[in-house]
Scaffold this active site. Structure first.
Site, mmCIF file in Angstrom:
data_model
loop_
_atom_site.group_PDB
_atom_site.id
_atom_site.type_symbol
_atom_site.label_atom_id
_atom_site.label_comp_id
_atom_site.label_asym_id
_atom_site.label_seq_id
_atom_site.Cartn_x
_atom_site.Cartn_y
_atom_site.Cartn_z
ATOM 1 N N THR A 17 -36.160 19.223 53.183
ATOM 2 C CA THR A 17 -36.672 19.251 54.679
ATOM 3 C C THR A 17 -36.165 18.139 55.540
ATOM 4 O O THR A 17 -36.346 17.834 56.599
ATOM 5 C CB THR A 17 -38.306 19.105 54.825
ATOM 6 O OG1 THR A 17 -38.739 18.057 54.066
ATOM 7 C CG2 THR A 17 -39.078 20.424 54.261
ATOM 8 N N GLY A 18 -35.314 17.188 54.742
ATOM 9 C CA GLY A 18 -34.507 16.129 55.393
ATOM 10 C C GLY A 18 -33.258 16.512 56.080
ATOM 11 O O GLY A 18 -33.214 17.818 56.229
ATOM 12 N N LYS A 43 -44.955 18.149 51.178
ATOM 13 C CA LYS A 43 -44.708 18.989 52.203
ATOM 14 C C LYS A 43 -44.958 20.517 51.534
ATOM 15 O O LYS A 43 -44.635 21.376 52.145
ATOM 16 C CB LYS A 43 -43.661 18.829 52.925
ATOM 17 C CG LYS A 43 -43.404 17.744 53.951
ATOM 18 C CD LYS A 43 -42.428 17.949 54.817
ATOM 19 C CE LYS A 43 -42.242 16.711 55.875
ATOM 20 N NZ LYS A 43 -41.079 16.653 56.702
ATOM 21 N N GLU A 98 -24.935 9.833 47.513
ATOM 22 C CA GLU A 98 -24.085 8.685 47.498
ATOM 23 C C GLU A 98 -24.676 7.362 47.203
ATOM 24 O O GLU A 98 -25.545 7.051 48.122
ATOM 25 C CB GLU A 98 -23.107 8.695 48.419
ATOM 26 C CG GLU A 98 -21.935 7.673 48.049
ATOM 27 C CD GLU A 98 -20.897 7.680 49.521
ATOM 28 O OE1 GLU A 98 -20.732 8.532 50.279
ATOM 29 O OE2 GLU A 98 -19.867 6.762 49.286
ATOM 30 N N TYR A 159 -10.716 19.190 49.518
ATOM 31 C CA TYR A 159 -10.786 20.288 50.341
ATOM 32 C C TYR A 159 -9.213 20.317 50.706
ATOM 33 O O TYR A 159 -8.813 21.485 51.012
ATOM 34 C CB TYR A 159 -11.439 19.778 51.393
ATOM 35 C CG TYR A 159 -12.797 19.118 51.478
ATOM 36 C CD1 TYR A 159 -13.622 19.930 50.048
ATOM 37 C CD2 TYR A 159 -13.612 18.499 52.352
ATOM 38 C CE1 TYR A 159 -14.942 19.315 50.074
ATOM 39 C CE2 TYR A 159 -14.957 18.123 52.064
ATOM 40 C CZ TYR A 159 -15.628 18.490 50.961
ATOM 41 O OH TYR A 159 -16.715 17.965 50.760
ATOM 42 N N GLU A 209 -8.506 9.800 39.871
ATOM 43 C CA GLU A 209 -8.285 8.793 40.692
ATOM 44 C C GLU A 209 -8.228 7.706 39.895
ATOM 45 O O GLU A 209 -8.671 7.571 38.385
ATOM 46 C CB GLU A 209 -9.007 8.711 41.775
ATOM 47 C CG GLU A 209 -10.435 8.277 41.616
ATOM 48 C CD GLU A 209 -11.461 8.546 42.646
ATOM 49 O OE1 GLU A 209 -11.184 9.367 43.409
ATOM 50 O OE2 GLU A 209 -12.675 7.924 42.576
ATOM 51 N N HIS A 247 -14.746 4.823 46.502
ATOM 52 C CA HIS A 247 -15.576 5.372 45.323
ATOM 53 C C HIS A 247 -16.011 4.140 44.523
ATOM 54 O O HIS A 247 -15.323 3.257 44.038
ATOM 55 C CB HIS A 247 -15.016 6.384 44.475
ATOM 56 C CG HIS A 247 -14.679 7.621 45.333
ATOM 57 N ND1 HIS A 247 -13.808 8.457 45.006
ATOM 58 C CD2 HIS A 247 -15.549 8.157 46.572
ATOM 59 C CE1 HIS A 247 -13.875 9.493 45.807
ATOM 60 N NE2 HIS A 247 -14.901 9.430 46.829
#
Lengths: 303, 387
Positions: A17-18, A43, A98, A159, A209, A247
């Site tokens: 619900t956030g 909730k 994150e 992406y 990376e 990161h």
């Protein structure tokens, strides 16, 4: 076939619900993901996005038969949410949050080893099997179903790679964002094992990376006889040592974990390495040409 | 996050990790007063967030008052240049003045997170006072490691096995074990990413003390340690990076000429890489993140343009969840509010990209737009050279 998720996956959202949870749950539903409910302690009993809300994951699993959970709770509560999901026998836990403290992840990983749950993330965009199911925050419209498996420590860069691959007229079997943190649930080697056994996947694109040694471990795994062509790009060739590049896990420490080192080891073990990230799509087309010609059709239909 | 040696030693002292007596001073008068209280010999140490201070002349032994005065005035305010500060160096604003000790042995001790094994590891060596990476390279058998599983925590055996390998005597073993236990507690309690004592010394009186102290903290955990977060010293950070952090922008300054503004950390790194691939030099890493408002884009621009080395800017946005028309609006607003005299190359791809490009075109501002990443980078590299 795709890996991890498909049209049968029954997904719940922790932090349903956030703001983030609501927005992305709606996007997943629009994509066709079977979002069967959500969890927000306090909730329970309400309806949200026309789905039931539960106080606990255990209750949600009992009532909906969910086998996948995606977590959008604030980072300080992420470890708690992952452990709750694992205690409720959720098969696949995808943690988007994150900023999870590293020592929380030490405990979480140690505990997960005693369960049957697999964790993807944290600090990741999630998983998508195009045309079947999306569990995460990636933009759906750039993906198309196909034969390239993608696994990456990054979000937006993935992406871009997906967009290039789709732009070449190719598609993806499953794309996994494993996350940019130093300690994460699923490694490159884990993902390669899954792609190796997947009939739909004919080639793998691995986007690594700087920092850590997951790419080196993957290189060794591939060198031991991984049967599908692998293409890799390593971000951070120009990153200065000792600095965290966005990161939490992207840091060259003590001179180890550089892009040059990773690229060299990958090449040594037969991986196609591109230095220019604008070339990922074209290179994927080339290595797919070297892949065993067709997708073997599964006669049994299931796995 | 990094803290100063004197701060780390205060933390150590509060948690029962033995450190030499001493005090921090920001003025020469105060530093001399500390020296006089301690007596001689004493050591004057520059407090900057960088290693290699000894070789750079930032650590000196004073045998009497006159020497102390000389060292204090030489070190306080000096521009300390070591391998870790880069050529521009770091101004010394604070001193730590400590008692001089009668050292019998110099050892090395650290606790950090082993990413591969996914648990903390304790590293020790007989060769203290040297860079541990160099010791590991040249004398790998002089470096000892023991892992600590999160489920069991530290056992006496961890300290025992290290103490024997370090060749510590019986009296020393006990002090070492006590120190290690407290250090490990501190590592866990404050979410440290590194606790390093180099050198850990054994005195002729069999005491085991931390002669140096370095503690780094996990940025992701600072929210639950406000007392630690308060130790941040902004003087030790690049001013533009401090400014960026106020707006939640992830900016790291580099020394090239092409400013870059990108969404996503991985794509930001990749954009720097492709700039280098085409022969340019990135001036920075800048991830503007996901939730991009016009205000943040504007702040990001201000920070990029505040770097005098920047000769051209590349904006590389892949709109997945981020709407490119919003980013375009932010860029236009930023450019109108600032006096921009260098070329700006923009690549906007993704959600609402036609609308985004239309906003840029119709702004009447002199942006250069490209759709292909390679073309955009080649263009900005050319422009940075020509400017």
């Amino acid at each position: 076939m795709s890996i991890l998720i498909d049209g049968n996956s029954r997904v719940i959202v922790q932090g349903f619900t956030g703001r983030e949870g609501s927005f992305h749950a709606a996007q997943m539903i629009e994509y066709g993901t079977r979002v069967v409910g959500g969890v927000t302690p306090g909730k329970g009993g309400q309806m949200h996005l026309e789905r039931p809300v539960f106080h606990t994951v255990a209750e949600a699993v009992r009532e909906t038969g969910a086998d996948v959970s995606v977590i959008f709770v604030p980072a300080a509560f992420a470890a708690d949410a992952i452990i709750e999901a694992a205690l409720s026998d959720i098969r696949l836990i995808v943690c988007i949050s994150e900023g999870v403290p590293a020592l929380d992840m030490v405990k979480v990983k140690s505990f997960l080893g005693t369960t049957r749950s697999r964790l993807i993330g944290p600090n990741c965009p999630g998983v998508i099997s195009p045309g079947k199911c999306k569990v995460g925050i990636m933009p759906a419209r750039i993906h198309r179903p196909g034969r390239v498996g993608i696994v990456s420590r990054s979000g937006t860069l993935t992406y871009v790679a997906v967009d290039q691959i789709s732009g070449e007229g190719l598609g993806q079997s499953t794309c996994i964002g494993i996350g940019g943190d130093p300690i994460i649930g699923t490694s490159f080697v884990d993902a390669l094992e899954l792609f190796g056994a997947d009939e739909q996947t004919a080639a793998v694109v691995m986007i690594g990376e700087i920092g850590g040694s997951m790419e080196e471990q993957a290189a060794e795994f591939i060198g031991k006889g991984f049967a599908k062509p692998v293409l890799s790009f390593i971000a951070g060739q120009t990153a200065p040592p000792g600095r965290r590049m966005g990161h939490a896990g992207a840091i060259i420490s003590g001179g180890r974990g550089t892009a040059a080192e990773k690229m060299a080891v990958l090449r040594e073990h037969g991986v196609h390495v591109v230095e220019n990230p604008a070339e990922i799509g074209r290179a994927a087309r080339r290595i797919l040409g070297q892949a065993p010609g067709r997708i073997a059709k599964s006669k049994e239909g299931g796995r | 996050m990094k803290i100063h040696e004197y701060q780390a030693k205060e933390l150590f002292a509060r948690h029962g990790v033995a450190v030499p007596r001493g005090g921090m001073a920001e003025t020469a008068e105060k530093a001399l007063a500390v020296a006089e209280t301690l007596g001689y010999p004493c050591v004057v140490k520059a407090q900057v967030h960088a290693g290699g201070r000894g070789k750079a002349g930032g650590v000196k032994l004073a045998r009497d008052r006159a020497e102390a005065e000389r060292h204090i005035s030489a070190i306080l305010g000096m521009n300390l240049v070591s391998q870790q500060t880069g050529p521009e160096g770091r101004r010394v604003r604070k001193l730590l003045v400590e008692q001089g000790l009668d050292i019998a042995r110099e050892l090395y001790l650290a606790i950090l997170l082993d990413r591969e094994r996914e648990m903390p590891v304790i590293i020790a060596s007989c060769q203290g006072g040297m860079e541990i990476e160099a010791v590991a390279r040249e004398h790998p058998d002089a470096v000892f490691k023991v892992h600590v599983h999160p489920a069991t925590g530290l056992f006496p055996g961890h300290a025992r096995s290290l103490a024997f390998r370090l060749g510590l005597g019986k009296a020393q073993q006990q002090s070492f074990a006590a120190l290690l236990a407290r250090l490990y507690d501190l590592f866990l309690q404050f979410d440290a990413s590194l606790v390093e004592i180099n050198p850990l010394i054994v005195t002729r009186g069999d005491e085991v003390l931390a002669l140096d102290a370095k503690v780094n903290f996990d940025d992701n955990a600072l929210c639950r340690h406000p007392d630690i977060a308060a130790l941040r010293d902004l003087d030790e950070e690049e001013p533009l990076e401090v400014e960026a952090s106020k707006f939640d922008l992830n900016y790291i300054r580099l020394d090239g000429t092409i400013g870059c503004m990108v969404n996503g950390a991985g794509l930001a790194m990749a954009t720097m890489d492709i700039i280098q691939f085409y022969g340019g030099e990135p001036a920075n890493f800048l991830d503007i993140g996901g939730a991009t408002s016009a205000e943040r884009v504007q702040e990001a621009f201000k920070i990029l343009l505040a770097d005098p080395n920047v000769r051209a800017v590349l904006v590389n946005i892949f709109g997945g969840i981020v709407r490119t028309d919003r980013v375009a609006g932010g860029i236009v607003a930023a450019a109108r509010g600032l006096d921009i005299r260098i070329p700006i190359v923009i690549r906007l791809v993704g959600t609402n990209e036609e609308e985004g490009l239309r906003i840029l075109r119709e702004s009447g501002l002199n942006f250069i737009t490209e759709t292909e990443l390679s073309d955009a980078v080649r263009r900005v590299v050319e422009l940075a050279r020509g400017a």
